[in-house]
Design an enzyme around this catalytic site. Sequence first.
Site, PDB file in Angstrom:
ATOM      1  N   GLU A  91      39.434  51.570 -18.594  1.00 29.45           N
ATOM      2  CA  GLU A  91      39.994  50.964 -19.807  1.00 29.45           C
ATOM      3  C   GLU A  91      40.617  52.081 -20.642  1.00 29.45           C
ATOM      4  O   GLU A  91      39.962  53.067 -20.973  1.00 29.45           O
ATOM      5  CB  GLU A  91      38.894  50.243 -20.595  1.00 29.45           C
ATOM      6  CG  GLU A  91      39.441  49.528 -21.816  1.00 29.45           C
ATOM      7  CD  GLU A  91      38.561  48.371 -22.294  1.00 29.45           C
ATOM      8  OE1 GLU A  91      37.638  47.949 -21.553  1.00 29.45           O
ATOM      9  OE2 GLU A  91      38.809  47.877 -23.416  1.00 29.45           O
ATOM     10  N   GLU A 134      33.972  42.953 -30.465  1.00 30.59           N
ATOM     11  CA  GLU A 134      35.061  42.564 -29.568  1.00 30.59           C
ATOM     12  C   GLU A 134      34.571  41.668 -28.431  1.00 30.59           C
ATOM     13  O   GLU A 134      34.903  41.865 -27.259  1.00 30.59           O
ATOM     14  CB  GLU A 134      35.762  43.816 -29.017  1.00 30.59           C
ATOM     15  CG  GLU A 134      36.343  44.665 -30.135  1.00 30.59           C
ATOM     16  CD  GLU A 134      37.222  45.814 -29.669  1.00 30.59           C
ATOM     17  OE1 GLU A 134      36.942  46.372 -28.599  1.00 30.59           O
ATOM     18  OE2 GLU A 134      38.168  46.152 -30.399  1.00 30.59           O
ATOM     19  N   ARG A 170      38.946  44.658 -42.219  1.00 31.35           N
ATOM     20  CA  ARG A 170      38.207  45.197 -41.070  1.00 31.35           C
ATOM     21  C   ARG A 170      37.674  46.616 -41.349  1.00 31.35           C
ATOM     22  O   ARG A 170      36.620  46.989 -40.848  1.00 31.35           O
ATOM     23  CB  ARG A 170      39.128  45.206 -39.847  1.00 31.35           C
ATOM     24  CG  ARG A 170      38.594  46.027 -38.703  1.00 31.35           C
ATOM     25  CD  ARG A 170      39.433  45.827 -37.480  1.00 31.35           C
ATOM     26  NE  ARG A 170      39.198  46.866 -36.497  1.00 31.35           N
ATOM     27  CZ  ARG A 170      39.867  46.988 -35.370  1.00 31.35           C
ATOM     28  NH1 ARG A 170      40.813  46.119 -35.076  1.00 31.35           N
ATOM     29  NH2 ARG A 170      39.600  47.959 -34.527  1.00 31.35           N
ATOM     30  N   ASP A 205      40.655  52.249 -35.884  1.00 31.15           N
ATOM     31  CA  ASP A 205      40.536  52.414 -34.437  1.00 31.15           C
ATOM     32  C   ASP A 205      41.537  53.444 -33.910  1.00 31.15           C
ATOM     33  O   ASP A 205      42.526  53.079 -33.276  1.00 31.15           O
ATOM     34  CB  ASP A 205      40.776  51.048 -33.768  1.00 31.15           C
ATOM     35  CG  ASP A 205      40.426  51.059 -32.290  1.00 31.15           C
ATOM     36  OD1 ASP A 205      39.886  52.069 -31.822  1.00 31.15           O
ATOM     37  OD2 ASP A 205      40.696  50.050 -31.614  1.00 31.15           O
ATOM     38  N   GLU A 249      45.238  56.506 -26.504  1.00 31.59           N
ATOM     39  CA  GLU A 249      45.469  55.055 -26.543  1.00 31.59           C
ATOM     40  C   GLU A 249      46.568  54.654 -27.531  1.00 31.59           C
ATOM     41  O   GLU A 249      47.490  53.917 -27.177  1.00 31.59           O
ATOM     42  CB  GLU A 249      44.157  54.353 -26.895  1.00 31.59           C
ATOM     43  CG  GLU A 249      44.314  52.857 -27.051  1.00 31.59           C
ATOM     44  CD  GLU A 249      43.023  52.167 -27.464  1.00 31.59           C
ATOM     45  OE1 GLU A 249      41.989  52.833 -27.564  1.00 31.59           O
ATOM     46  OE2 GLU A 249      43.078  50.941 -27.680  1.00 31.59           O
ATOM     47  N   GLU A 255      53.738  60.934 -35.259  1.00 32.02           N
ATOM     48  CA  GLU A 255      53.432  60.105 -36.437  1.00 32.02           C
ATOM     49  C   GLU A 255      54.725  59.648 -37.124  1.00 32.02           C
ATOM     50  O   GLU A 255      54.837  58.495 -37.550  1.00 32.02           O
ATOM     51  CB  GLU A 255      52.586  60.917 -37.422  1.00 32.02           C
ATOM     52  CG  GLU A 255      52.247  60.143 -38.688  1.00 32.02           C
ATOM     53  CD  GLU A 255      51.491  60.993 -39.710  1.00 32.02           C
ATOM     54  OE1 GLU A 255      51.681  62.224 -39.736  1.00 32.02           O
ATOM     55  OE2 GLU A 255      50.714  60.410 -40.488  1.00 32.02           O
ATOM     56  N   TRP A 274      42.542  40.270 -35.813  1.00 31.16           N
ATOM     57  CA  TRP A 274      42.112  41.621 -35.421  1.00 31.16           C
ATOM     58  C   TRP A 274      42.038  42.595 -36.597  1.00 31.16           C
ATOM     59  O   TRP A 274      41.425  43.649 -36.502  1.00 31.16           O
ATOM     60  CB  TRP A 274      43.047  42.177 -34.331  1.00 31.16           C
ATOM     61  CG  TRP A 274      42.831  41.473 -33.031  1.00 31.16           C
ATOM     62  CD1 TRP A 274      43.501  40.389 -32.584  1.00 31.16           C
ATOM     63  CD2 TRP A 274      41.843  41.780 -32.038  1.00 31.16           C
ATOM     64  NE1 TRP A 274      43.015  39.993 -31.369  1.00 31.16           N
ATOM     65  CE2 TRP A 274      41.993  40.835 -31.006  1.00 31.16           C
ATOM     66  CE3 TRP A 274      40.858  42.757 -31.913  1.00 31.16           C
ATOM     67  CZ2 TRP A 274      41.175  40.835 -29.867  1.00 31.16           C
ATOM     68  CZ3 TRP A 274      40.053  42.765 -30.778  1.00 31.16           C
ATOM     69  CH2 TRP A 274      40.214  41.811 -29.781  1.00 31.16           C
TER      70      TRP A 274
HETATM   71  C1  GCV Z   1      36.440  50.015 -24.797  1.00 28.55           C
HETATM   72  C2  GCV Z   1      39.626  49.598 -28.946  1.00 28.55           C
HETATM   73  C3  GCV Z   1      40.176  49.635 -27.566  1.00 28.55           C
HETATM   74  C4  GCV Z   1      39.263  48.986 -26.575  1.00 28.55           C
HETATM   75  C5  GCV Z   1      37.916  49.705 -26.652  1.00 28.55           C
HETATM   76  C6  GCV Z   1      37.407  49.589 -28.078  1.00 28.55           C
HETATM   77  C7  GCV Z   1      36.108  50.350 -28.271  1.00 28.55           C
HETATM   78  O1  GCV Z   1      39.598  48.303 -29.424  1.00 28.55           O
HETATM   79  O2  GCV Z   1      41.420  49.044 -27.548  1.00 28.55           O
HETATM   80  O3  GCV Z   1      39.812  49.106 -25.290  1.00 28.55           O
HETATM   81  O4  GCV Z   1      37.000  49.149 -25.757  1.00 28.55           O
HETATM   82  O5  GCV Z   1      38.356  50.153 -28.954  1.00 28.55           O
HETATM   83  O6  GCV Z   1      36.187  51.474 -28.741  1.00 28.55           O
HETATM   84  O7  GCV Z   1      35.063  49.824 -27.961  1.00 28.55           O
END
Ligand code: GCV
Length: 842
Positions: free
Chosen positions: A186, A310, A360, A389, A417, A535, A566
């Site tokens: 992931e 989540e 959030r 996040d 990410e 950025e 979200w």
């Molecule tokens: C592993 C974000 C990511 C998810 C990840 C989550 C987390 O939402 O997009 O892929 O899940 O963070 O840190 O648990």
Amino acid sequence: MRHLRPITICGVLLLLALRSTCARAETGADAWLRYAPLEGQAAQKYAHLPATVVVLGDSLVLESAKTELIRGIRGMLGRTLRDDKTLPRENAILLGTTSALQSAAPGISASAGLREDGFLLATEQVHGFDCLIVTATNDRGVLYGVFAVLSKIARDENISSLHETQQPYAPIRWTDEWDNLDGSIERGYAGPSIFFENGSVRADLTRAGEYARLLASIGINGCAISNVNADPRVLEDNFLPQLARVADVFRPWGVQLSVSVDVSSPRVIGGLDTFDPADPRVAEWWSKKVDGIYRLIPNFAGFVVKADSEGRLGPATYGRTPADAANAIARALKPHHGIVFYRAFVYNHHLDWRDPKNDRARAAYDIFHPLDGKFDDNVIIQIKHGPIDFQVREPASPLFTGLEKTNEAIELQVTQEYTGQQRHLCFLPPMWKEVLDFDMHAGEHPTPVKDIVAGKTFQRPTGGFVAVVNVGMDANWLGHPLAMANLYGYGRLAWNPNLSSNRIAREWAQLSFGNDPVVVHTISNMLLTSWPIYESYTGPLGAGTLTDILGSHYGPGVESSERNGWGQWHRADHDGVGMDRTAATGTGYVDQYRAAVSKLYESLETTPDNLLLFFHHVPYTYVLHSGKTVIQHIYDSHYAGAEAAANLVQQWNSLKDRVDGERYAEVLKRLEYQAGHAIVWRDAVCNWFLRISGIPDQHGRVGHYPARMEAEGMQLQGYVPFDVIPSEDSSGGKAVECAPPAQKCSAAFRFDGAAGWYDLDVEYFDQNNGKSKFRVLVGDQVVDEWVADDHLPAKKPNADSSTRRRITGLALRPGDTIHLEGIPDDKEYAALDYIEIHSSLD
Ligand code: GCV
């Protein structure tokens, strides 16, 4: 001009020849442990290095220390150290714990106050012989000391007279890997898992062992190998021996194994009808399970837990708290000295977006602060560095000061990410340092985040650093050859967060590319500017990464943040933009900080521009401290960012022939792609804001592209125009595609400019569900052809798949016909967006 004498010319030729032979082909697999041969003077510096290594003691970790030293010296200096077991009768390098050294040679140097994993490097006489001593309180510290010596040699540092103590800042220095048992990862961007495949641990764990060596070399002592979105099967009895095999390859490097667990495991795989942490049967299940693990893996580190987040099950199912869940598991681990990392990333992803008070960012503090002091002492709350996040810029999480009686670790993200997924260069230590150095004002003296998580501020027994890394089977571990600077930088900061980003960048460049000052200067400059560049074209003023948050988290997707649960909202409307998180009129989030910090962010005047939209909703015409309006800043920063991304290509070009061809070509390819994709970002974000604000760009750039020829405006054969959704993902909201039954299509136009040399940028869509072919012809002459076979995260023509092909140095004449031909493949219809023509002289 002065004439070169023949001898000088020969010298220059010889040097050039030497340099090209020294530029060895490299895959990046060695990362910063290349141990490349040192030449001439650099090697001479170490001529007096002892010829013998003596290891006092016997353990797997000490054996690694010794073999690593022999390997490194062999590689860099071309000498094989003699391996001895007893104190020598000649100069030597001595490796051993302080107690082993003291009993072998009483009176020998021992640094008082060495903590676990810390080490001392000292040159001194032992029985009349000159020795280089590497010592520590534990074997792992000795291993770390050996890596430090080798790093010094690789970076051309003097080691003839040393008395240097290095101590880790905190006991916890871990990585998390989000690997799934099927071998996928992931948010991994460098191939499949090095740990798992097809539901099992890999048969061949060579890479896992190599990874542990890399981790050890930067002081990482723990690694959780399975995804926090945990698969309960990882705890099944028949899986545990497989985990033990991973622990076996980690052990010689002092890296302790951990896995992420699903709190519902007692029910899913344990045969119970509940996973209620308050149920004694559940506690007993965890206890037995953990005992079984330690029978197989005596140095097992513990578990990582993601729950009630989540869509994951958690203690809320039974009305219990995170403390109840964490403690139930921690008590099973306690007798074995194991720990639980309970993640504070708990929030409701079905938040009502219509309620302006919902936020959030508040979630972690709201949930965990009331539980402060209720967690057992072998629980660590793992807190993402910002409250949302891993966005391109966030303030420090207020939870760091929300827990005074609870252990903490900061969670950082090496895998990019939200920061370009290793296709864009983004060196993250400067970003991490902004948070680590941020004073949370929790006392009379400065209380930076780094001190809080290390347990120093609130006198906690443990705590530290965790980073999500997600290396894969790609030879170079993270995909982009320069992305490994982030893993290196993470390890160095976890060891010593007081190191400067500049020092880390230079160290990494030296270790990874050698000591040529031009190379080191250029690469470190590229690294150090890369986060601000990224950025500036993705998420300026603290609005968050303006990406597709509902899907890939990669390309632009401004709209996707809004009107869903979200909670990554930026609240842009026709009049203004930004989340009002003030106490006076907003969500009250600022009040989660201590008074001085909350005061700073409550006020528009004192909130720094780069976090303005995180804390405040302002009109587009609001004037920043910089003197620009918000809207003009958005436009300008995107244009400046795209230009700076193009400049990274120029900087890298200057290193041709100074670095090995393999990595040179790979980095160049990625930087050229980035320069093209920065334009996709620029145009999508600027056009979106132009549309919603109605305020034009003062410089007339946004929406006007004089050098651009839209594909839908060309003479089309087979190609059919279509609307791209969302419209800002393509130029003019449209593109053309060669859909079935067409098998080959073309788009053509007449060049009407002056005769000259030109560069052509073709913007096309490279999806991951086909490999279309493209050709470009000027008249009848084919000037370029390629296959769209990249693996971008998109099955449709959109801003994730939009890609630029640059064709340089074309001699064009007025009246030339330029043809683009596309041959679709599978579900990829060779879609085209536009062509831009620029003079090669620009
Ligand atoms: C592993 C974000 C990511 C998810 C990840 C989550 C987390 O939402 O997009 O892929 O899940 O963070 O840190 O648990």
